[in-house]
Design a protein around this motif. Structure first.
Motif, PDB file in Angstrom:
ATOM      1  N   TYR A 134      72.262  81.995 -22.811  1.00  7.41           N
ATOM      2  CA  TYR A 134      71.255  83.059 -22.807  1.00  7.41           C
ATOM      3  C   TYR A 134      71.850  84.372 -22.312  1.00  7.41           C
ATOM      4  O   TYR A 134      71.680  85.428 -22.933  1.00  7.41           O
ATOM      5  CB  TYR A 134      70.071  82.646 -21.932  1.00  7.41           C
TER       6      TYR A 134
ATOM      7  N   ASP B 285      65.270  72.691 -24.108  1.00 12.37           N
ATOM      8  CA  ASP B 285      65.371  73.256 -25.451  1.00 12.37           C
ATOM      9  C   ASP B 285      64.357  72.530 -26.335  1.00 12.37           C
ATOM     10  O   ASP B 285      64.606  71.418 -26.809  1.00 12.37           O
ATOM     11  CB  ASP B 285      66.792  73.060 -25.984  1.00 12.37           C
TER      12      ASP B 285
ATOM     13  N   LYS C  14      60.180  76.427 -21.711  1.00 17.28           N
ATOM     14  CA  LYS C  14      61.262  76.824 -22.603  1.00 17.28           C
ATOM     15  C   LYS C  14      62.318  77.582 -21.807  1.00 17.28           C
ATOM     16  O   LYS C  14      61.995  78.402 -20.947  1.00 17.28           O
ATOM     17  CB  LYS C  14      60.726  77.715 -23.731  1.00 17.28           C
ATOM     18  N   TRP C  15      63.578  77.325 -22.120  1.00 19.70           N
ATOM     19  CA  TRP C  15      64.658  78.001 -21.403  1.00 19.70           C
ATOM     20  C   TRP C  15      64.533  79.523 -21.499  1.00 19.70           C
ATOM     21  O   TRP C  15      64.809  80.230 -20.530  1.00 19.70           O
ATOM     22  CB  TRP C  15      66.013  77.578 -21.963  1.00 19.70           C
ATOM     23  N   GLU C  16      64.138  80.031 -22.644  1.00 18.75           N
ATOM     24  CA  GLU C  16      64.057  81.482 -22.830  1.00 18.75           C
ATOM     25  C   GLU C  16      63.131  82.123 -21.809  1.00 18.75           C
ATOM     26  O   GLU C  16      63.441  83.180 -21.238  1.00 18.75           O
ATOM     27  CB  GLU C  16      63.574  81.818 -24.249  1.00 18.75           C
ATOM     28  N   ARG C  17      62.012  81.485 -21.547  1.00 20.05           N
ATOM     29  CA  ARG C  17      61.061  82.027 -20.572  1.00 20.05           C
ATOM     30  C   ARG C  17      61.647  81.999 -19.167  1.00 20.05           C
ATOM     31  O   ARG C  17      61.539  82.969 -18.409  1.00 20.05           O
ATOM     32  CB  ARG C  17      59.760  81.219 -20.609  1.00 20.05           C
TER      33      ARG C  17
ATOM     34  N   LEU D  80      64.573  84.557 -18.821  1.00 20.98           N
ATOM     35  CA  LEU D  80      64.077  85.935 -18.851  1.00 20.98           C
ATOM     36  C   LEU D  80      63.635  86.342 -17.453  1.00 20.98           C
ATOM     37  O   LEU D  80      63.952  87.449 -16.980  1.00 20.98           O
ATOM     38  CB  LEU D  80      62.914  86.071 -19.832  1.00 20.98           C
TER      39      LEU D  80
END
Length: 385
Positions: A29, A198, A369-372, A375
């Motif tokens: 990320y 993921d 989710k990893w993205e959240r 971030l």
């Protein structure tokens, strides 16, 4: 764009343990926004993970180390931490910091905190506590029945409590994986960054037959996983097979065959070892179990099972750190009778399993989710700088 130096006890490699998964996903990320450099110890069983990291890291430097097996997390005290001191590692970190201008230096796992000493740099420093050590020792004391061992654990607990409280102050920020551990530490410059998953990789297939009743996964170089299976096989499994003799179980993970050799004497439990892709095994399983008694942080394996739409039966410790809504997909049981009863109930009722699995998938997609998660960490970085 910032420059970030990762300093890790374990290579950030996927598919072996939750900490490795987390670090790999964070580096992946961060690399889309920042320049990431990695320094890590590496063991024989991690070497295959170096190449996949090259696409995300500007530079990778490793120091080879033999695997350190412990029979108890109680060995993770200041004396044990010194065993991870390497002059080669210390010199490599000093040289890297001297030659490059980093904005953030992030130390992964408590034993790497000792390498903060003596470093003169403008970079902000972060320590990631994957597990709060002294709290893990307290949990181990709670289940230990031998009074001599309990006294030894108390001594080590006091040492590690003093050590961690002292070492935290050397960092600009300490990251805890579990809100429970952050609250216990009561350290003012802390940040909670939970485990994630993921959800595109781990998702139900639906084309596999459910031919496995129970499944457990883990890295069995970690004694916490060994203890979970000792507890399960000794106290819970006999109660299950008494009510449902046909029940079967698979255990998957590095060194599971070797460390769980005692299971060969038990019918219908199979230790498979490490596999390249765990998703098929999860998809074919009816129920995922987490009979954890010791340890800390958050169990990444639990998230993988939930993302695959599987109902979970866990101890309170195994589900520690998860939000209330996610717990609707988990049955909590802290004694063998209740744990075994929940297993039999779920195995005998497909409708309940499917309802729990649907809730699991929905809540994990929404919250983990990893993205959240990363971030939020990136925003924390910006505030720190």
């Amino acid at each position: 764009m910032k420059s970030i130096l990762y300093v890790s006890l374990y290579l950030p490699v996927k598919g072996i343990h939750g900490g490795g998964n987390r670090m790999f996903e964070q580096i992946k990320y961060l690399s889309s926004k920042h320049n990431v450099y990695l320094i890590s110890f590496v063991r024989n069983w991690e070497e295959d993970g170096i190449e996949p990291l090259r696409q995300f890291c500007k530079e990778i430097d490793v120091v080879r180390i033999k695997e350190r097996n412990s029979e108890s997390y109680s060995l993770v005290n200041p004396g044990f931490i010194k065993n991870y001191y390497s002059e080669e590692m210390a010199a490599l970190i000093r040289k890297k910091i001297k030659d490059a201008d980093f904005d953030i230096v992030q130390f992964e796992y408590l034993p790497m905190a000792q390498y903060r000493d003596g470093l003169n740099m403008r970079a902000k420093t972060i320590l990631v506590e994957h597990q709060l050590g002294y709290l893990c020792l307290k949990k181990e004391m709670d289940v230990e029945k031998n009074m001599l061992k309990k006294s030894a654990l108390l001594f080590r607990y006091k040492r590690l409590l003093k050590y961690e409280n002292k070492i935290f102050k050397k960092f600009d920020k300490v990251i805890f994986i579990s809100g429970t551990e952050a609250a216990a530490a009561e350290y003012p410059d802390s940040f909670v960054s939970p485990m994630g998953v993921d959800t595109e990789y781990f998702k139900p297939d639906g084309n596999n037959p459910e031919d496995t009743d129970l499944i457990y996964t883990g890295n069995f170089n970690n004694y916490q996983n060994v203890d979970s299976i000792i507890y399960f096989s000794k106290y819970i499994w006999p109660l299950v097979v008494k009510k449902r003799p046909e029940t079967n179980m698979k255990i998957i993970g590095i060194d599971s065959k070797e460390k769980l050799a005692f299971l060969r004497e038990m019918d219908n439990i199979e230790a498979i070892g490490r596999v390249d892709d765990i998703r098929g095994y999860l998809d074919r399983a009816k129920v995922f179990i987490v009979p954890a008694r010791i340890g800390g942080g958050m169990k990444g394996k639990l998230l993988e099972a939930l993302a695959m739409g599987k109902p979970v039966i866990s101890t309170s410790l195994g589900a520690e750190g998860y939000e209330e809504r996610v717990l609707n997909a988990i049955k909590i049981a802290d004694n063998p009778e209740e744990f075994a009863g929940n297993i039999v109930e779920l195995l005998n009722n497909k409708i309940i399993r499917e309802n729990m699995g649907a809730i699991a998938r929905k809540e994990v997609e929404k919250r983990y989710k990893w993205e959240r998660i990363f971030l939020d960490m990136d925003i924390m970085y910006q505030g720190l700088l």
